[in-house]
Structures are given as structure tokens and as C-alpha cells.
Design an enzyme around this catalytic site. Sequence first.
Site, short mmCIF file in Angstrom:
data_model
loop_
_atom_site.label_atom_id
_atom_site.label_comp_id
_atom_site.label_asym_id
_atom_site.label_seq_id
_atom_site.Cartn_x
_atom_site.Cartn_y
_atom_site.Cartn_z
N PRO A 164 70.35 76.39 46.88
CA PRO A 164 71.50 75.50 46.67
C PRO A 164 71.24 74.11 47.25
CG PRO A 164 72.21 77.60 47.62
CD PRO A 164 70.71 77.58 47.67
N GLU B 50 68.90 85.40 54.09
CA GLU B 50 69.64 84.16 54.44
C GLU B 50 68.81 82.90 54.23
OE1 GLU B 50 72.92 84.62 54.94
OE2 GLU B 50 72.19 86.65 54.54
N ARG C 259 62.49 78.44 25.31
CA ARG C 259 63.06 78.13 23.99
C ARG C 259 62.62 76.77 23.47
NH1 ARG C 259 67.38 75.03 24.20
NH2 ARG C 259 68.48 75.82 22.39
N ASP D 60 70.82 70.23 20.71
CA ASP D 60 71.41 70.91 21.85
C ASP D 60 72.26 69.95 22.68
OD1 ASP D 60 70.00 73.23 21.36
OD2 ASP D 60 68.43 72.80 22.81
C1 4FM Z 1 68.20 81.04 47.90
C2 4FM Z 1 69.17 83.14 48.45
C3 4FM Z 1 67.22 81.23 48.83
C4 4FM Z 1 68.20 83.32 49.40
C5 4FM Z 1 69.18 81.99 47.71
C6 4FM Z 1 67.24 82.37 49.60
C7 4FM Z 1 70.54 79.07 44.26
C8 4FM Z 1 71.34 78.13 43.60
C9 4FM Z 1 70.97 80.09 45.20
C10 4FM Z 1 70.27 81.82 46.71
N1 4FM Z 1 69.30 78.85 43.85
N2 4FM Z 1 70.57 77.41 42.84
N3 4FM Z 1 72.65 77.95 43.69
N4 4FM Z 1 69.97 80.80 45.76
O1 4FM Z 1 72.13 80.25 45.45
O2 4FM Z 1 69.30 77.84 43.01
CL1 4FM Z 1 66.02 82.59 50.78
#
Ligand code: 4FM
Length: 265
Positions: A95, A122, A160, A175
Site C-alpha cells: 500500500p 505484517e 491482455r 479501453d
Molecule cells: C503487502 C501484505 C506486503 C503483506 C501486503 C506485505 C497492497 C496494496 C497490499 C498487502 N499491495 N496494493 N493495497 N498488500 O495491501 O499493493 Cl509484507
Amino acid sequence: MAVRFDVITLFPELFAPFQSVGVTRRAFETKAVDVRLWQLREFAEGVYRRVDDRPFGGGPGMVMLVEPLVRCLSAIRADQQAAAAPRLPVVLFSPAGKPLTQQRVQQLAEGPGAVLVCGRYEGIDQRFIDAHVDEEVSLGDYVLSGGELPALTLIDAVTRLQPGVLHDAASHEQDSFSDGLLDCPHYSRPEVLQGLAEGDDSGAPGAEAAVPPVLMSGHHAHIARWRREQQLRITAQRRPELIDAARARGELSKQDEHFLSQLTL
Ligand code: 4FM
């Protein structure tokens, strides 16, 4: 050369549907995309093959260990070298990454591919990220339980766009996002739909829903203009920042601006 993705994951089985359904299956069968799954646990040591441990400094949850990740990446590098493949950039889904865009998807689709790191728990020991990750990518402002769904999303979006994967080569030129705007509405048969009014359970016949007449006119210039205006209308209503960005790139004509100025939002 086909696009290659090396995926580091604790759950390679999550990638099976990619190989068994839809356009991604065809791409897999024709080798338009080369997806190699690397089970991180195989690079862990000891009887328990641990890939995670408790965070220094305390706190909830577990942290992915740096050493299995480094060993896995080394094996990938060796495999890439043996295949005379170029050194692919390492992408981590998080994220905290930069939002994924269709523009980045198009760049990746031109090759040569990437190493996709799917985190779990985590977080990942920051030392792996600092030393080996080239790019952190986010799918959006929400939290998932791991990077596998983002990896599948990226692979799908890139797949795609590979030549020969979609039946109609032109079908991704219209698209959403390809021209920076949202897509226009689409219609097919029947020309008039006899339906019930929305929310009406009485069984009485409701309003007919007809196809916009311009689409039945056979007038290609009028159809193209109507579709452009629908794109402008929908984008202005739902994602006004995309209109501003298109304007800043000089991609709105005088005719587009006139249409937008008379829209009552
Ligand atoms: C990422 C969990 C790294 C554990 C996550 C680790 C996410 C998002 C996301 C979860 N990835 N966009 N939103 N990843 O939530 O790309 Cl270690």
C-alpha cells in the site's frame, strides 16, 4: 521476446486460475507471457523452513525474513542469466507503493518483464527492500493480506496487451484509460429491451430500454463523436481529475471543450 514474470510467493497455488481460464490461459499456452513461480519456502532453512519471525522493537504480527528472500532472488538471477534473459527489475506490492496506472502497465507490456515479490504477514524486513527492490507498486488505498492478488492483477493487465491475446487487436485501444479517459457505454442485441421498471415487483410491463439511436444510424463519424462525448461526460462526472490531466496534456479539442462547457454536472 515474451514478457517474463518471476513471482516470489508463499502461495503459488493462487496463480493456478491464471493458467486455467480465460485470455490469460491462452497467453500461457502460446507462451505470450512466461510466468515462473518461486516458492519462497524452498529457500528457507532448518527443519521448520521459517520464512518469518517476530519484529525487533516488539509489536503485533510477523516480519518476512530477509535471508530466504535473498536466496530466492539469487536463484532467480541465476535462472535469468542461464536463459540469457536481461536483469529484470524487482517490484514489491505494498500500500506504500506508487499507484499502478495503465501507463505503467503498457511500459511493462513492452518487456522484458519483472520479478514480482508477494509479501505476507505484517511486512518485509526493510533491508531486503533497500538492497533489492527497484519499485514499490500499490493497487489502491486498502490493505490486502498479501501481494498475490496485486501480482495476478498486474500479470493480467500486462497479458491482455500482448499481441494475439485479445481476439481483436483494436479492442484495447478503446479501453478505459488508454486515452486517459473512462470508456464509453456499450450496447448489443436486442435493440429494444422489454423490461420491468427498476424496483418494481408488480409484474406489470415497465419502460422499454432502447439502444441510443445514433448507434443504429450507420453514420461512423456521428458514432465516433457520440462515443467521445460519452467518454467526456462519464469522466467529468466520475473522475474530474482525469479531465484536468487530459487538458494539461493538450488532448482535449475545441469541440471537446465546448461539449464539456455545456454539460450540467
Ligand atoms: C503487502 C501484505 C506486503 C503483506 C501486503 C506485505 C497492497 C496494496 C497490499 C498487502 N499491495 N496494493 N493495497 N498488500 O495491501 O499493493 Cl509484507
